[in-house]
Design an enzyme around this catalytic site. Sequence first.
Site, PDB file in Angstrom:
ATOM      1  CB  SER A  80      -0.960   0.007   1.183  1.00 22.56           C
ATOM      2  OG  SER A  80      -1.996  -0.921   0.973  1.00 22.56           O
ATOM      3  CE  LYS A  86      -4.607   1.381  -0.804  1.00 22.83           C
ATOM      4  NZ  LYS A  86      -4.112   0.211  -0.103  1.00 22.83           N
ATOM      5  CB  SER A 131      -4.448   1.358   3.770  1.00 28.79           C
ATOM      6  OG  SER A 131      -3.572   1.125   2.692  1.00 28.79           O
TER       7      SER A 131
END
Length: 392
Positions: free
Chosen positions: A78, A81, A145
């Site tokens: 993640s 992101k 997330s």
Amino acid sequence: MSRTLTYVTIPVIALFIGGAVQVFRPLPPVQAQATASQVTLPGAFSMAFPARGQAAIGEETLGVVAETPNQQPAAIASLTKMMTAYLLLQAQPLKVGEDGPVTTITAADVAVYEQDKASGYSVAKVSVGEKLTERQMLQALLLPSADNIATLIAQQVAGSEEKFVAKMNAAAKALGMTQTTYADASGVNPATVSTAHDQLLLAQAVIKDRTIRDIVAMPQADLPTAGRVFNVNFMVGKQGITGIKTGSTLAAGSCFVGSYPVMINGTQRTVLCALLGQQSLKVAITTNAALMHAAAPQFKDYALPAPANGIAQLTTPWKQAATLTPSQPLQVFGFPGMTVNLSAKVTQANLPIKQGQEVAALTVTTGHASKSFALTSAQAIEQPNFLWRLHR
């Protein structure tokens, strides 16, 4: 007029005119040059990185300062992101206090949420007809997330995730992230890979955005359908840590990109650390914080000593010269062993130049930051004499 007199007169007139042109044509420029093009700050930057995974440490304006050697692209989960948020704000910038455009959740968006939830991904619950502002989408993306929100952002910005991935890779290239390849907007795809070095470069870019800085420093946020969501970064707000992003999958292990603001002589500086491939998220976050705390005291303002012959020299084609000295102490923000680039240029070249007159500027460049210092002439510079003008 006799022919003989004409033969004598014409060359004399031509010589006179040529001499006048020489004497009165514009003078060549006065030039300034730094005594040294580079100086190295004393000492050596020291870090003890963990044996596992890869790491990079740096500062918001100075880039990567130290890193583990021989880094190879690895899954980043993640951390992906950060780029997704970066591109959304590039497309739709938010000012302080703005919430941005509103997105209405569709049945297709709910289907993505249900599918991601069934797959065990990180999600933020959504419902048909729910309205999310841009700021709320960023909160859902960066705090819990949410993978489904990453997909939503990709479709909104580029029309499809495939087109958004192309934008991600183009942005990575523009930021100098030479060992990064994006395959999706969320990081669940193990083909999305990068290095700690590249992720620190991205952290430099995203932390400049006030919206991202504010959101990643939040411990929690309230969303219309999902309700209260919490920051996966359990260290936020503790030990001075203000962000930025966690990541954890089987392929990536546990990753964390952290930020740690510190005040140095009245100026806020931000220490950054990227850490990949750790055995748990707790280890990734706590180790990252310890690295930033160890690095922070090594960033400070350094005094640049001026050489005996001046920091720069003023020269003229007619062989006059003057030592240039700074009108204030030279200070530069940096770290031990950092290379500082120096260059000088004339800012006022009208002759004559008086002793003590401000005539040039010294530009000191460190990383991505530059600072200029005024330089004064230690000696007077006069206009060239008649003979030099005539024979130049």
